[in-house]
Design a protein around this motif. Structure first.
Motif, PDB file in Angstrom:
ATOM      1  N   SER A   1     -28.875  35.810 -74.456  1.00  0.00           N
ATOM      2  CA  SER A   1     -29.522  37.044 -73.999  1.00  0.00           C
ATOM      3  C   SER A   1     -28.498  38.074 -73.531  1.00  0.00           C
ATOM      4  CB  SER A   1     -30.493  36.721 -72.859  1.00  0.00           C
ATOM      5  OG  SER A   1     -31.080  37.892 -72.348  1.00  0.00           O
TER       6      SER A   1
ATOM      7  N   GLU B   1     -28.637  41.986 -76.275  1.00  0.00           N
ATOM      8  CA  GLU B   1     -29.391  43.221 -76.043  1.00  0.00           C
ATOM      9  C   GLU B   1     -28.547  44.345 -75.464  1.00  0.00           C
ATOM     10  OE1 GLU B   1     -33.547  44.822 -74.033  1.00  0.00           O
ATOM     11  OE2 GLU B   1     -32.715  42.921 -73.370  1.00  0.00           O
TER      12      GLU B   1
ATOM     13  N   GLY C   1     -32.799  39.988 -76.824  1.00  0.00           N
ATOM     14  CA  GLY C   1     -32.493  39.766 -75.417  1.00  0.00           C
ATOM     15  C   GLY C   1     -33.544  38.980 -74.658  1.00  0.00           C
ATOM     16  N   TRP C   2     -34.799  39.007 -75.134  1.00  0.00           N
ATOM     17  CA  TRP C   2     -35.877  38.447 -74.330  1.00  0.00           C
ATOM     18  C   TRP C   2     -36.615  37.279 -74.956  1.00  0.00           C
ATOM     19  CZ3 TRP C   2     -36.462  39.688 -69.353  1.00  0.00           C
ATOM     20  CH2 TRP C   2     -35.829  40.860 -68.908  1.00  0.00           C
TER      21      TRP C   2
ATOM     22  N   ILE D   1     -35.896  34.010 -73.067  1.00  0.00           N
ATOM     23  CA  ILE D   1     -36.004  33.998 -71.606  1.00  0.00           C
ATOM     24  C   ILE D   1     -37.153  33.107 -71.127  1.00  0.00           C
ATOM     25  CG2 ILE D   1     -36.483  35.412 -69.577  1.00  0.00           C
ATOM     26  CD1 ILE D   1     -33.621  35.609 -70.649  1.00  0.00           C
TER      27      ILE D   1
END
Length: 432
Positions: free
Chosen positions: A300, A304, A324-325, A328
């Motif tokens: 991540s 991003e 990036g997510w 998560i």
């Protein structure tokens, strides 16, 4: 398979009622917060001023969490959540009244966010422990995935619904919707959800609040793997908070950006998180939860920030949000399972509160640094760069380019900060 589904539903039906209604209430609260961020940035035009809204929410949360956990272990969980939600609703009513009379000022929001943060300090550990009380241990990973899924849906729907209501109505309609979601969650919790009491409470009742708070810290000091993992998240939260402070400032300011672009990036972020939540809800337990946590955060941090730094349009920013997510929720679910299975349930309120203080104290610092760096350092720096400058070549020119340069810096910092914890032996011992 149908029988397994029926058994799972029977074992989790109380949790499902609480989860669905509280998620609905979270949607209303998130829409109001989103609308107020846009309102404050349009009124003030400052990333630092807008960041202070979040700082005010987190400051009491960080400062007082360690004591709130001791209270949470003593108090009735259901009553605590009901009272905290009611107080938050009163704060929203005050915002509605100030808006309706054209008297709302930014300092009003600072005060209201501080009060909300104070109540959330007590509510959060009560909510965390309630999940452990309502869900059997064998369903912890599934429950964590479901909670991540609802958070993802809130992230997806918040910008879409809030932006639509702001475009066709006004911010007051957004707040009215928030009232409806609060009432739904309040009634459901009051009449349809029974949260069991913790059986072993005798020792808690004989200790003072200070002694109980110290016991949460002592537990973490005696369990260095959990403590080091929390400190790892504290570093990540610092980077993520600078990111969150810079994101609206960059997208609302850059050519090709604006409210629609910000809404699209937030919506795609939610879709990515929803995908990761569905993935973790159905995947079998991994062989190494620690490896999953560390690798997800490294991926991540390494994607991003650089996409936002070098990207010049909404599709590239959205691609960065996906990268990036998406993992998560996988990280979060595995972290949640580790904590719930290792920490004794009678200690969870105190330990979670100590964790909140240590893990989240970097969030207000990150927002403060992010807003200051954008307004006072990076934007002024980019404003005086010539068109043939290497910085302009990398991140472009004009308002918002300073925030883009900041994304490049935190991308490098975030990736490098993961490496020491990957080599931390105390964290890896949690696998034992």
């Amino acid at each position: 398979m149908i029988k397994n589904f029926q058994n799972t539903f029977r074992e989790l039906h109380i949790f499902l009622i609480l989860w669905l209604t509280q998620s609905f209430s979270s949607l209303g609260s998130a829409m109001t917060a989103f609308a107020l961020v846009i309102w404050s940035y349009q009124e003030q035009g400052s990333a630092l001023v807008t960041s202070l809204l979040t700082i005010c929410s987190y400051a009491p949360y960080v400062l007082l969490s360690i004591f709130a956990g001791a209270l949470s272990d003593r108090w009735n969980k259901k009553t605590t959540i009901l009272l905290s939600d009611s107080f938050a609703a009163l704060c929203t009513v005050s915002v509605f009244i100030l808006l309706s009379t054209d008297k709302l000022q930014i300092w009003h929001l600072y005060l209201i966010n501080t009060l909300n943060g104070l109540m959330n300090t007590v509510q959060q550990p009560a909510s965390d422990v309630s999940i452990s009380l309502l869900a059997p241990e064998k369903h912890y990973q599934k429950v964590s995935g479901m909670r991540s899924l609802s958070n993802s849906l809130v992230t997806i729907l918040t910008p879409v619904l809030a932006t639509s209501l702001l475009s066709f109505t006004s911010i007051r309609v957004v707040i009215l919707f928030d009232f409806i979601t609060f009432a739904t969650a309040f009634v459901a919790l009051l009449f349809f959800v029974k949260i069991p009491q913790i059986k072993n409470r005798s020792s808690t009742g004989r200790t003072t609040i200070l002694q109980s708070a110290k016991s949460g810290l002592r537990y973490l000091m005696d369990n260095r793997g959990i403590l080091d993992l929390i400190l790892f998240l504290a570093v990540i939260n610092f980077t993520a908070s600078i990111f969150n402070a810079a994101l609206p400032a960059m997208i609302l300011s850059r050519a090709g950006g604006g409210e629609f672009a910000l809404g699209m990036v937030n919506m795609v972020t939610g879709i990515a998180m929803m995908t990761g939540s569905i993935l973790v809800a159905f995947l079998p337990p991994p062989k190494s939860r620690v490896r999953v946590i560390c690798n997800c955060l490294l991926f991540s941090m390494s994607t991003e920030n650089f996409m936002l730094a070098f990207g010049r349009n909404t599709p590239v920013w959205c691609l960065g949000a996906i990268l990036g997510w998406v993992f998560i929720p996988v990280m979060s679910a595995n972290m949640d399972v580790l904590f719930r299975t290792i920490i004794p349930i009678e200690m969870q309120g105190r330990v979670y509160s100590a964790r909140n203080t240590l893990q989240f104290f970097t969030i207000p610092l990150g927002y403060l640094c992010g807003g200051f760096l954008i307004d006072k350092v990076f934007e002024p720096f980019m404003a005086v760069q010539s068109l043939d400058s290497v910085y302009v070549t990398l991140v472009g020119a004009g308002k918002g380019s300073g925030a883009a340069l900041l994304f490049l810096v935190i991308g490098i910092f975030g990736a490098l900060s993961c490496l020491p914890f990957l080599a931390d032996r105390n964290i890896w011992k949690l696998e034992e």
